[in-house]
Design a protein around this motif. Structure first.
Motif, mmCIF file in Angstrom:
data_model
loop_
_atom_site.group_PDB
_atom_site.id
_atom_site.type_symbol
_atom_site.label_atom_id
_atom_site.label_comp_id
_atom_site.label_asym_id
_atom_site.label_seq_id
_atom_site.Cartn_x
_atom_site.Cartn_y
_atom_site.Cartn_z
ATOM 1 N N UNK A 256 0.787 -1.225 0.000
ATOM 2 C CA UNK A 256 0.000 0.000 0.000
ATOM 3 C C UNK A 256 0.819 1.275 0.000
ATOM 4 N N UNK A 257 2.141 1.140 -0.143
ATOM 5 C CA UNK A 257 3.032 2.310 -0.226
ATOM 6 C C UNK A 257 3.583 2.399 -1.647
ATOM 7 N N UNK A 258 4.298 3.475 -1.969
ATOM 8 C CA UNK A 258 4.916 3.559 -3.307
ATOM 9 C C UNK A 258 5.939 2.445 -3.566
ATOM 10 N N UNK A 259 6.361 1.770 -2.481
ATOM 11 C CA UNK A 259 7.387 0.721 -2.617
ATOM 12 C C UNK A 259 6.787 -0.681 -2.653
ATOM 13 N N UNK A 260 5.476 -0.791 -2.745
ATOM 14 C CA UNK A 260 4.777 -2.077 -2.712
ATOM 15 C C UNK A 260 5.383 -3.055 -3.716
ATOM 16 N N UNK A 261 5.836 -4.213 -3.212
ATOM 17 C CA UNK A 261 6.493 -5.206 -4.078
ATOM 18 C C UNK A 261 5.504 -5.921 -4.987
ATOM 19 N N UNK A 262 4.231 -5.943 -4.578
ATOM 20 C CA UNK A 262 3.217 -6.621 -5.379
ATOM 21 C C UNK A 262 3.214 -8.130 -5.232
ATOM 22 N N UNK A 263 4.050 -8.666 -4.345
ATOM 23 C CA UNK A 263 4.111 -10.126 -4.190
ATOM 24 C C UNK A 263 2.883 -10.632 -3.429
ATOM 25 N N UNK A 264 2.457 -11.846 -3.758
ATOM 26 C CA UNK A 264 1.233 -12.443 -3.240
ATOM 27 C C UNK A 264 1.491 -13.158 -1.908
ATOM 28 N N UNK A 265 0.884 -12.634 -0.829
ATOM 29 C CA UNK A 265 1.092 -13.240 0.490
ATOM 30 C C UNK A 265 0.541 -14.659 0.572
ATOM 31 N N UNK A 266 -0.506 -14.966 -0.168
ATOM 32 C CA UNK A 266 -1.069 -16.325 -0.135
ATOM 33 C C UNK A 266 -0.084 -17.338 -0.702
ATOM 34 N N UNK A 267 0.570 -16.950 -1.787
ATOM 35 C CA UNK A 267 1.580 -17.833 -2.391
ATOM 36 C C UNK A 267 2.788 -17.972 -1.464
ATOM 37 N N UNK A 268 3.213 -16.854 -0.862
ATOM 38 C CA UNK A 268 4.335 -16.903 0.086
ATOM 39 C C UNK A 268 3.990 -17.790 1.283
ATOM 40 N N UNK A 269 2.728 -17.740 1.727
ATOM 41 C CA UNK A 269 2.298 -18.568 2.865
ATOM 42 C C UNK A 269 2.413 -20.055 2.537
ATOM 43 N N UNK A 270 2.086 -20.419 1.296
ATOM 44 C CA UNK A 270 2.197 -21.822 0.879
ATOM 45 C C UNK A 270 3.655 -22.274 0.885
ATOM 46 N N UNK A 271 4.542 -21.372 0.452
ATOM 47 C CA UNK A 271 5.977 -21.705 0.429
ATOM 48 C C UNK A 271 6.504 -21.838 1.861
ATOM 49 N N UNK A 272 6.070 -20.933 2.737
ATOM 50 C CA UNK A 272 6.492 -21.007 4.141
ATOM 51 C C UNK A 272 6.013 -22.312 4.779
ATOM 52 N N UNK A 273 4.773 -22.709 4.468
ATOM 53 C CA UNK A 273 4.227 -23.968 4.997
ATOM 54 C C UNK A 273 5.070 -25.160 4.579
ATOM 55 N N UNK A 274 5.601 -25.094 3.375
ATOM 56 C CA UNK A 274 6.429 -26.195 2.881
ATOM 57 C C UNK A 274 7.704 -26.323 3.714
ATOM 58 N N UNK A 275 8.322 -25.174 4.047
ATOM 59 C CA UNK A 275 9.608 -25.216 4.756
ATOM 60 C C UNK A 275 9.468 -25.376 6.270
ATOM 61 N N UNK A 276 8.265 -25.106 6.816
ATOM 62 C CA UNK A 276 8.108 -25.114 8.274
ATOM 63 C C UNK A 276 8.438 -26.477 8.911
ATOM 64 N N UNK A 277 7.967 -27.599 8.359
ATOM 65 C CA UNK A 277 8.332 -28.898 8.964
ATOM 66 C C UNK A 277 9.845 -29.142 8.949
ATOM 67 N N UNK A 278 10.509 -28.624 7.919
ATOM 68 C CA UNK A 278 11.970 -28.793 7.844
ATOM 69 C C UNK A 278 12.650 -28.028 8.976
ATOM 70 N N UNK A 279 12.144 -26.834 9.257
ATOM 71 C CA UNK A 279 12.682 -26.055 10.375
ATOM 72 C C UNK A 279 12.548 -26.841 11.683
ATOM 73 N N UNK A 280 11.355 -27.416 11.908
ATOM 74 C CA UNK A 280 11.113 -28.184 13.141
ATOM 75 C C UNK A 280 12.051 -29.382 13.225
ATOM 76 N N UNK A 281 12.232 -30.019 12.093
ATOM 77 C CA UNK A 281 13.132 -31.190 12.031
ATOM 78 C C UNK A 281 14.561 -30.771 12.403
#
Length: 470
Positions: A256-281
């Protein structure tokens, strides 16, 4: 803010290289990366940093993987995203200077196998040590980014950074990176630094820092407001601590600022979900030590990188002299000053730190001198921003005449020798480069590879139980 010109910040994702190098000693295997590549490719990153740094050594030494094969597989998966690597100038990915023919061939093969952007740095910020790699990258059609190792000291004025930016542009580099390996850059100083680099050059500016001192996200905010074009971030499961600020957090910060990256938080959330079990491991196995996830403000107090602090502690523990820790921390800046005030980054940080430990333990400064200290004082690593302390130099290297030329000018071509030495193992052109950088480690890997191909049962190294200097 509404009347500001829109200038979206670009993001380089580090989870496939520096994030896991910083937090779990570069142990993420290729097989864990590949299933998520297709999703990462849809994000719209400026680039994904996935190769170079310590990944090459770690692949061969601990994971029993061919680093070139990793690069080819990642390139096949990332169809829309630029791939980036970290390159130690004339040291390539090793710890010694190599001849120009090895540097040029390594760059050629890196680009041929899939690298688009090569980030090139030198531990002394000696631009002479970067020229061959920059020229080779440009020749191969790659993007040559020069990274300036950020440090503090009398000599590192805004005028110095501005002048250096001008020289980098004149060298033909495509962009400049501020490489803040110790997390020393604080928010308002970032404003000043980015402004100075912008004044000295018209090249895009990228900022790379670590969360070690706890200020990195705020530093990114001020840097972007000052005109920084690209920031390095890591997906949240392997962010913070000695890694980078979290990608999702920085995306939301600028929304919402002039610097908005435009990246999709929903897609980023899916990627984070993929790596989260690896972090726990990794937490369960001990590969991810909770200590590296905290804030260490001593980084700012002593201007010593987090990794260097832990090295000093272990050296003193081995010597049974842990009570000398404060004395060593006070000695580090003195040694650094004697050695021409270099940035503290691999390998200069190890050299300065080890010499400081020796000076304190011996009870006399420079009574014992490491061969690496002698190399620095002999000019074998290149030119420092300030002169060496002449008395210290004399005490350490005696009547040896220091070299003043670019160190690699004194190295004869090395490729023919390396090719001859490892000819029995060569299955692909790139094998000679693996051997050139890490002769013993590569030979062990070649033996393992051959045994695998012939059906002999060879157990992979247990990566989680081996220590590795990050």
């Amino acid at each position: 803010m509404a009347d500001q010109v829109k200038k979206p910040v670009k993001i380089t994702e580090t989870i496939l290289r520096d994030a896991h190098q910083s937090l779990i000693a570069t142990r993420m295997p290729t097989e864990l990366m590949l299933p998520i590549v297709e999703k990462m490719d849809k994000v719209g990153y400026h680039s994904v940093e996935c190769w170079g740094g310590a990944t090459f050594d770690s692949c061969l030494r601990f994971l029993k993987e061919d680093p070139w094969d990793r690069l080819r597989k990642l390139r096949a998966g990332f169809k829309n995203t630029k791939l980036q690597m970290l390159f130690r100038g004339q040291n390539i990915l090793g710890y010694n200077h190599y001849a120009d023919d090895v540097v040029e061939y390594f760059v050629q093969k890196s680009v041929a196998n899939g690298i688009d952007i090569i980030r090139i740095f030198d531990c002394l910020n000696d631009l002479r040590n970067l020229k061959t790699a920059v020229d080779a990258t440009k020749k191969e059609g790659g993007h040559a980014q020069i990274a300036l190792s950020y440090t503090l000291g009398d000599a590192y004025t805004l005028e110095y950074w501005e002048k250096t930016a001008k020289q980098i542009e004149e060298m033909g580099a495509d962009s400049i990176c501020i490489k803040d390996m110790a997390g020393l850059l604080v928010p308002y100083k970032a404003t000043e630094l980015v402004s100075a680099l912008k004044a000295g050059s018209s090249l895009p500016i990228q900022l790379h820092t670590h969360y070690t001192s706890g200020v990195a996200s705020m530093t990114y905010l001020k840097a972007v407001e000052a005109g920084c074009d690209i920031i390095d971030c890591a997906m949240s499961p392997l962010a913070l601590g000695t890694s980078q600020p979290a990608t999702e957090v920085m995306v939301e910060t600028f929304r919402g600022t002039p610097y908005d990256s435009g990246l999709d938080q929903n897609l980023l959330a899916e990627i984070a979900e993929y790596f989260r079990p690896y972090r726990e491991e990794c937490l369960k196995s001990g590969l991810l030590n909770p200590k590296v996830l905290g804030v260490n403000i001593k980084t700012l107090m002593y201007q010593v990188p987090g990794g260097m602090l832990s090295n000093l502690v272990s050296q003193l523990k081995e010597a049974g002299a842990e009570d000398k820790f404060e004395a060593v921390l006070e000695e580090v800046p003195r040694v650094r000053k004697d050695f021409g005030e270099p940035p503290l980054v691999t390998p200069s940080s190890q050299i300065v730190g080890t010499q400081a430990v020796l000076n304190v333990l011996q009870g006399e400064r420079y009574k014992l001198v490491t061969k690496e200290s002698k190399k620095i004082l002999s000019g074998e690593f290149g030119q420092t921003i300030k002169p060496f302390n002449p008395e210290v130099q004399k005490k350490c290297i005696g009547d040896v005449t220091p070299i003043t030329c670019r160190p690699a000018d004194l190295i004869e071509p090395q490729l023919p020798k390396f090719k001859e030495e490892c000819k029995q193992w060569i299955q692909q052109d790139e094998d000679v480069l693996s051997y050139a950088l890490f002769p013993q480690v590569a030979t062990e890997f070649f033996k393992y590879r051959q045994a695998q191909q012939t059906g002999v049962d060879v157990t992979k190294a247990d990566a989680a139980t081996k220590s590795y200097p990050v």
